[in-house]
Design a protein around this motif. Structure first.
Motif, PDB file in Angstrom:
ATOM      1  N   GLU A  84       0.844  -1.208   0.000  1.00 30.57           N
ATOM      2  CA  GLU A  84       0.000   0.000   0.000  1.00 30.57           C
ATOM      3  C   GLU A  84       0.879   1.258   0.000  1.00 30.57           C
ATOM      4  O   GLU A  84       0.604   2.231  -0.717  1.00 30.57           O
ATOM      5  CB  GLU A  84      -0.914   0.005   1.238  1.00 30.57           C
ATOM      6  N   HIS A  85       1.941   1.224   0.795  1.00 35.29           N
ATOM      7  CA  HIS A  85       2.831   2.375   0.863  1.00 35.29           C
ATOM      8  C   HIS A  85       3.541   2.587  -0.468  1.00 35.29           C
ATOM      9  O   HIS A  85       3.666   3.720  -0.957  1.00 35.29           O
ATOM     10  CB  HIS A  85       3.845   2.195   1.996  1.00 35.29           C
ATOM     11  N   ALA A  86       3.978   1.484  -1.084  1.00 33.82           N
ATOM     12  CA  ALA A  86       4.659   1.589  -2.375  1.00 33.82           C
ATOM     13  C   ALA A  86       3.713   2.142  -3.443  1.00 33.82           C
ATOM     14  O   ALA A  86       4.141   2.786  -4.404  1.00 33.82           O
ATOM     15  CB  ALA A  86       5.203   0.221  -2.799  1.00 33.82           C
ATOM     16  N   ALA A  87       2.401   1.895  -3.269  1.00 35.21           N
ATOM     17  CA  ALA A  87       1.412   2.414  -4.222  1.00 35.21           C
ATOM     18  C   ALA A  87       1.042   3.860  -3.922  1.00 35.21           C
ATOM     19  O   ALA A  87       0.186   4.432  -4.605  1.00 35.21           O
ATOM     20  CB  ALA A  87       0.160   1.537  -4.193  1.00 35.21           C
ATOM     21  N   GLY A  88       1.663   4.443  -2.877  1.00 35.93           N
ATOM     22  CA  GLY A  88       1.444   5.855  -2.584  1.00 35.93           C
ATOM     23  C   GLY A  88       0.266   6.134  -1.660  1.00 35.93           C
ATOM     24  O   GLY A  88      -0.147   7.285  -1.507  1.00 35.93           O
ATOM     25  N   TRP A  89      -0.268   5.104  -1.017  1.00 34.66           N
ATOM     26  CA  TRP A  89      -1.416   5.322  -0.137  1.00 34.66           C
ATOM     27  C   TRP A  89      -0.987   6.109   1.099  1.00 34.66           C
ATOM     28  O   TRP A  89      -0.001   5.749   1.749  1.00 34.66           O
ATOM     29  CB  TRP A  89      -2.013   3.990   0.316  1.00 34.66           C
ATOM     30  N   PRO A  90      -1.750   7.144   1.454  1.00 39.78           N
ATOM     31  CA  PRO A  90      -1.479   7.839   2.719  1.00 39.78           C
ATOM     32  C   PRO A  90      -2.076   7.057   3.897  1.00 39.78           C
ATOM     33  O   PRO A  90      -2.747   6.040   3.697  1.00 39.78           O
ATOM     34  CB  PRO A  90      -2.203   9.175   2.550  1.00 39.78           C
ATOM     35  N   SER A  91      -1.812   7.527   5.111  1.00 40.91           N
ATOM     36  CA  SER A  91      -2.424   6.931   6.304  1.00 40.91           C
ATOM     37  C   SER A  91      -2.890   8.050   7.205  1.00 40.91           C
ATOM     38  O   SER A  91      -2.671   9.241   6.918  1.00 40.91           O
ATOM     39  CB  SER A  91      -1.417   6.057   7.055  1.00 40.91           C
TER      40      SER A  91
END
Lengths: 199, 330
Positions: free
Chosen positions: A127-134
């Motif tokens: 998810e992080h590699a796909a650019g998803w924020p948190s």
């Protein structure tokens, strides 16, 4: 005889689940969760049952590559999906980088929550590699770019996985290391053959 | 859990026809709330119609410059979408503040709107609850209600709606679109959740048997500078005890436009219209923000153990609007 009754009942179905690349056909009562189908019917006991209410994350698996809790997923509704459990994340005898990092950095004590932690961490890194924020990301606008996978980001993104032993400090370190390894591997894919980042 | 029949719908009209007017049938989306409630016996459907594979999983621009969000878009995909993050950042933040990464990957927009309260009396089938068993009583009013409603409640029910996403949607004038037996229909989110009154078991304006197909967001330039802030009893992965979706447009020190909605204070996301009316045209300062909060919270009727929410919301309004105004001045 019993099997035939099950197959013709309106409250049960014969389903085919694709798990770790392998198809399994089995009759299930519609009430069966994916978690119970894995553990009680298919002998895939790596996925653990903690709360059975979607609150602890011990049963985390990957559905179509995304992390999900198997305790709130009906088995019958998981047909047509690619299911990956902890038994399917390694490449043969070569552990997944997340598994290796948990081993190297003692990312567990009793180990009960660990399969869920590892599956969740694999999802977090994707998810992080796909650019998803948190929720820990200060600026979610795409122009701000993806946040570095800091300890704060890892803690927030992994908050759906509880560890009663309290191994969180090492878990955060293991996720960070595995994310770094996978980022290196991703970069490695772009370099000419023979110069990969396998080392 | 009661045994149930299971069918997978292949198109919207077919799904609605399958469900019919059968009160014992439920649509199954991500299942994160429904399956949990079936385990605890709160929900006892005889049949599930699975709508997860319906082609309702897109986020698309609308001709008027807004966005159309399909009902089976997962919370995870919604919060990750670049246009949501760019044009309605408070909506992305609200979704990210809810549940866990695993649940967000399962839960859908339609199901998020229709999720049920987490009031402990509602989820415990051994207790009375007017929402679950009409006429059986509301133990929360005299009992455990530290996280219950301060606005819009009644003597029949004081439960709060648990959604974070819906709070941001309320601030941005979202419209809920559905398909009923007699065709498509729509309801502004502001009218979608019904007043509690003496019918707390009737929660939404969705016609019986109707399926939510999508939500539309009208264009809202003010939303580009917006924020969702959630207060909860631990740092992550918990329901709100109070939350705020806010957007602010300030020019020359004067509030040009403002949007405010409160979460975890009522049976529905609480659009703060009275507060917005105080804000618009007033000087952008802390005194204005406090006066706006007070205008809305004048209607608050706290219970003995949830009076803290009045001050909590007031402080959230002042803090978040101050931050947004400061950013606008940069």
């Amino acid at each position: 005889m019993r099997k035939k009754q099950l197959m013709t009942s309106s409250t049960s179905s014969v389903i085919t689940l694709k798990i770790n690349g392998e198809k399994h056909t089995l009759p299930v009562d519609h009430r069966t969760t994916l978690l119970d189908a894995l553990r009680e019917r298919l002998d895939l006991t790596g996925t653990k049952k903690g709360c059975d209410q979607g609150q602890c994350g011990a049963c985390t698996v990957l559905l179509d590559g995304r992390r999900a809790v198997a305790c709130l997923q009906l088995a019958v509704a998981a047909e047509n999906r690619e299911i990956t459990t902890i038994e399917g994340v390694a490449d043969g005898d070569r552990l997944h980088p997340v598994q290796q990092a948990f081993l190297d950095l003692d990312g567990f004590q009793c180990g009960y929550c660990t399969p869920g932690q590892i599956c969740s961490a694999i999802g977090v890194i994707e998810e992080h590699a796909a650019g998803w924020p948190s929720a820990a990301t200060s600026d979610v606008r795409p122009e701000a770019g993806p946040p570095p996978l800091s300890a704060e980001e890892i803690r927030e993104r992994m908050s759906g996985n509880l560890c009663r032993c309290g191994a969180y400090v090492s878990i955060v370190e293991a996720v960070a290391r595995a994310a770094g390894v996978q980022a290196d591997e991703r970069r490695g894919e772009d370099v000419p053959a023979g110069k990969g980042a396998a080392a | 859990m009661r045994e149930f029949d299971y069918q997978r719908a292949s198109d919207v009209a077919g799904a609605v026809a399958l469900l019919g007017a059968d009160p014992d049938t439920r649509f199954l989306g991500g299942g994160t709330n429904l399956v949990d409630l079936m385990k605890s016996g709160v929900e006892r459907p005889a049949r599930l119609v699975d709508i997860r594979e319906l082609p309702l999983d897109e986020i698309e621009p609308t001709p008027d410059g807004g966005l159309r969000i399909g009902a089976t878009v997962t919370n995870g995909d919604l919060a990750a979408h670049p246009e949501i993050r760019r044009r309605y950042p408070a909506l992305a933040q609200a979704v990210l503040a809810g549940a866990s990464g695993q649940l967000r990957n399962m839960a859908t927009v339609g199901g998020n709107l229709l999720q049920r309260t987490r009031c402990g009396y509602f989820t415990d089938v051994t207790k009375p609850c007017n929402k679950r068993v009409p006429g059986s009583g509301c133990p929360a009013i005299e009992g455990e209600h530290h996280n219950h409603a301060i606005l819009g409640a009644s003597g029949h029910c004081v439960a709060v709606h648990p959604s974070d996403m819906a709070v941001a949607l309320a601030a941005f004038d979202a419209v809920v679109h559905f398909h009923a037996a007699d065709g498509p229909g729509q309801s502004p989110l502001a009218d979608f959740y019904l007043p509690v009154g003496d019918t707390p078991h009737r929660e939404t304006a969705l016609p019986p048997g109707a399926l939510i197909t999508h939500v539309t967001l009208p264009p809202a330039p003010v939303a580009a500078r917006s924020r969702y802030r959630k207060v909860r009893e631990r740092a992550s992965y918990a329901f709100a005890i109070g939350s705020l979706a806010a957007a602010l447009d300030v020019r020359d020190g004067v509030v040009q436009d403002a949007r405010l909605a409160f979460g975890a204070v009522a049976s529905r996301p609480w659009r703060a219209g009275a507060a917005e009316r105080v804000l618009i045209g007033a000087p952008a300062d802390a005194g204005t923000y406090a006066a706006a909060a007070d205008a809305e919270l004048a209607a608050a009727r706290p219970l003995p153990h949830n009076g803290y929410k009045v001050e909590l919301i007031r402080n959230l309004v002042v803090a978040v609007l101050s931050e947004l105004a400061e950013e606008a001045a940069r």
